[in-house]
Design a protein around this motif. Sequence first.
Motif, PDB file in Angstrom:
ATOM      1  N   THR A 208       0.792  -1.220  -0.149  1.00  0.00           N
ATOM      2  CA  THR A 208      -0.221   0.230   0.029  1.00  0.00           C
ATOM      3  C   THR A 208       1.029   1.147  -0.232  1.00  0.00           C
ATOM      4  N   LEU A 209       0.719   2.080  -0.901  1.00  0.00           N
ATOM      5  CA  LEU A 209       1.485   3.438  -1.119  1.00  0.00           C
ATOM      6  C   LEU A 209       0.638   4.598  -1.181  1.00  0.00           C
ATOM      7  N   VAL A 210       1.018   5.625  -0.383  1.00  0.00           N
ATOM      8  CA  VAL A 210       0.210   6.812  -0.281  1.00  0.00           C
ATOM      9  C   VAL A 210       1.060   7.816  -1.059  1.00  0.00           C
TER      10      VAL A 210
ATOM     11  N   GLU B  86      -1.640  -5.612  -9.971  1.00  0.00           N
ATOM     12  CA  GLU B  86      -3.157  -5.418  -9.666  1.00  0.00           C
ATOM     13  C   GLU B  86      -3.379  -5.811  -8.335  1.00  0.00           C
ATOM     14  N   GLU B  87      -2.630  -6.301  -7.439  1.00  0.00           N
ATOM     15  CA  GLU B  87      -2.845  -6.767  -6.179  1.00  0.00           C
ATOM     16  C   GLU B  87      -2.688  -5.711  -5.217  1.00  0.00           C
ATOM     17  N   ASP B  88      -1.832  -4.443  -5.492  1.00  0.00           N
ATOM     18  CA  ASP B  88      -1.409  -3.374  -4.805  1.00  0.00           C
ATOM     19  C   ASP B  88      -2.523  -2.313  -4.849  1.00  0.00           C
ATOM     20  N   VAL B  89      -2.263  -1.379  -3.763  1.00  0.00           N
ATOM     21  CA  VAL B  89      -3.059  -0.355  -3.625  1.00  0.00           C
ATOM     22  C   VAL B  89      -2.225   1.046  -3.573  1.00  0.00           C
ATOM     23  N   VAL B  90      -2.712   1.911  -4.323  1.00  0.00           N
ATOM     24  CA  VAL B  90      -2.037   3.371  -4.201  1.00  0.00           C
ATOM     25  C   VAL B  90      -3.358   4.076  -3.689  1.00  0.00           C
ATOM     26  N   ILE B  91      -3.173   4.936  -2.610  1.00  0.00           N
ATOM     27  CA  ILE B  91      -4.224   5.879  -2.183  1.00  0.00           C
ATOM     28  C   ILE B  91      -3.525   7.159  -2.592  1.00  0.00           C
ATOM     29  N   ALA B  92      -4.430   8.086  -3.280  1.00  0.00           N
ATOM     30  CA  ALA B  92      -4.005   9.467  -3.488  1.00  0.00           C
ATOM     31  C   ALA B  92      -4.847  10.410  -2.735  1.00  0.00           C
ATOM     32  N   LEU B  93      -4.159  11.369  -1.931  1.00  0.00           N
ATOM     33  CA  LEU B  93      -4.523  12.272  -1.171  1.00  0.00           C
ATOM     34  C   LEU B  93      -4.744  13.602  -1.811  1.00  0.00           C
TER      35      LEU B  93
ATOM     36  N   TYR C  59      -8.928  10.031  -2.520  1.00  0.00           N
ATOM     37  CA  TYR C  59      -9.673  10.762  -1.499  1.00  0.00           C
ATOM     38  C   TYR C  59      -9.468  12.433  -1.775  1.00  0.00           C
ATOM     39  N   LEU C  60     -10.662  12.898  -1.892  1.00  0.00           N
ATOM     40  CA  LEU C  60     -10.363  14.343  -2.054  1.00  0.00           C
ATOM     41  C   LEU C  60     -11.059  15.359  -1.175  1.00  0.00           C
ATOM     42  N   ILE C  61     -10.407  16.660  -1.094  1.00  0.00           N
ATOM     43  CA  ILE C  61     -11.214  17.660  -0.254  1.00  0.00           C
ATOM     44  C   ILE C  61     -10.950  18.756  -1.589  1.00  0.00           C
ATOM     45  N   SER C  62     -12.111  19.220  -1.844  1.00  0.00           N
ATOM     46  CA  SER C  62     -12.468  20.125  -2.941  1.00  0.00           C
ATOM     47  C   SER C  62     -12.312  21.514  -2.673  1.00  0.00           C
ATOM     48  N   ASP C  63     -11.706  22.262  -3.519  1.00  0.00           N
ATOM     49  CA  ASP C  63     -11.450  23.674  -3.487  1.00  0.00           C
ATOM     50  C   ASP C  63     -12.021  24.287  -4.522  1.00  0.00           C
ATOM     51  N   VAL C  64     -12.635  23.622  -5.586  1.00  0.00           N
ATOM     52  CA  VAL C  64     -13.207  24.131  -6.847  1.00  0.00           C
ATOM     53  C   VAL C  64     -14.691  24.426  -6.966  1.00  0.00           C
TER      54      VAL C  64
ATOM     55  N   ALA D 250      -0.939  17.035   4.073  1.00  0.00           N
ATOM     56  CA  ALA D 250      -0.194  16.590   5.065  1.00  0.00           C
ATOM     57  C   ALA D 250      -0.948  15.813   6.301  1.00  0.00           C
ATOM     58  N   ALA D 251      -2.172  16.970   6.536  1.00  0.00           N
ATOM     59  CA  ALA D 251      -3.137  16.505   7.379  1.00  0.00           C
ATOM     60  C   ALA D 251      -3.796  15.377   7.043  1.00  0.00           C
ATOM     61  N   MET D 252      -4.430  15.127   5.892  1.00  0.00           N
ATOM     62  CA  MET D 252      -4.930  13.982   5.407  1.00  0.00           C
ATOM     63  C   MET D 252      -4.048  12.746   5.685  1.00  0.00           C
ATOM     64  N   ALA D 253      -2.679  12.740   5.382  1.00  0.00           N
ATOM     65  CA  ALA D 253      -1.967  11.672   5.386  1.00  0.00           C
ATOM     66  C   ALA D 253      -1.822  11.096   6.928  1.00  0.00           C
ATOM     67  N   ALA D 254      -1.655  12.361   7.846  1.00  0.00           N
ATOM     68  CA  ALA D 254      -1.690  12.106   9.186  1.00  0.00           C
ATOM     69  C   ALA D 254      -2.837  11.245   9.919  1.00  0.00           C
TER      70      ALA D 254
END
Length: 438
Positions: free
Chosen positions: A52-54, A128-135, A200-205, A62-66
């Motif tokens: 699992t990679l973030v 394909e077994e791995d997970v990438v989490i994008a913040l 995972y998204l926090i929207s500013d648009v 950074a706050a999302m990651a923590a």
Amino acid sequence: MKPLPPLTADMDVPSLNQWLCNLAELAVAAVHPDNLMPALVPAALPEPGRRTLVVGAGKASAAMAAALERAWLECYPGADIEGLVVTRYGHGAHCAHIEVLEAAHPMPDKLGEQAARRMLNAVAGFSEEDVVIALISGGGSALMSLPAPGLTLAQKQSINRALLRSGAPIRDINTVRRHLSAIKGGRLAAAAHPARVITYLISDVPGDDPTLIASGPTLPDTSTPADALAILEHYGIDIPAQVRAHLQAANTAPDPADAEFSGDRAVMLAKAADALEAARDVAAAVGVEVRVLGDNLEGEARELGASHAALALLSQQQAAQPLLILSGGETSVTVTGNGRGGRNVEYLLGMFSALEGAPGIYGLAIDTDGIDGSEDNAGACFSPQDWQKARAQGLSPENYLSNNDAYSFFAELGNLIVTGPTRTNVNDFRAILVLPEK
């Protein structure tokens, strides 16, 4: 944080100003990652894969990651989690396993370029077994600025600077950024496939289109290089020969219809509407009438401020009880002067100038990330009494507006709101308190 007190007839000006500031603080807290990530546990978090990679970028990353790291380790004790995110200087947060990098915003720098390159390299070779989490949150576009092949960071900086001064809306700016990038417009996700990519998204648009947030590094969109070229030409931006040639070449951006994206998932954690809803609820609970104009208001900042002044004056004529007018979104500033200030203080000065000290109307405008433009303030506030105070100090709102110097104007009045980085970002929060005519 103190609860919002009821409005009473005997409240003085400082108390009314503080009431608005407390309201804004409550709204920002409602969209902070610390209050969002626990809701994901355990249902919305993916089962850990072989690896699992973030990765991530933005003022809230950074706050999302923590928060994610804490939630992940609580849900999956002993499971491996690693990664790196990039945030604006001063917006970092402590993580034990996820590396937090800092870079420049709104003007990209070499550290942001290096961070983006490291992310692209980090996701390569996943299965394909791995997970990438994008913040991903607002500000990420400038913070992960990796030029497309054949282009330079200096060229991107020059174009970015010109767009920011042109008054172009954020959707146009980010369209250009996507098509001058080696990582945006879904390219980061494409590099990670066949791994599962969960964003995972926090929207500013305004409008909360996921592909526009931070220019969509994991979410491809349907815009084309020709669209980006047309935007640059529309705003009269100087286009270097290499940039023009790149935008006139064949479109190599990932297609959102490609099957490789079918297994990916995007989760919206917070948006401007959530902050406005939180403010509306706490104000209504203490007996204040609330009107929400919308969470996606755009346009020239000072002009919107003047328009809201007219609305406040009209509303006051009909008000039988205190009225709170809320709005969010992202305005623009066409820079013609050499003063200081972001869009929120320019909006507020436009409203202040139009009201001319009308009694019973108070205003506040902040950027929820705690930084209005490139200054050290989140925004500012004003009361009706500030009109005479400004005149007594020889401060002309019109002169400060003409020089795009709203920061200095409110600094002279002592009305800047300084919070420091909030480590979240759902764009602008604007509140007008209208008291009934006496």
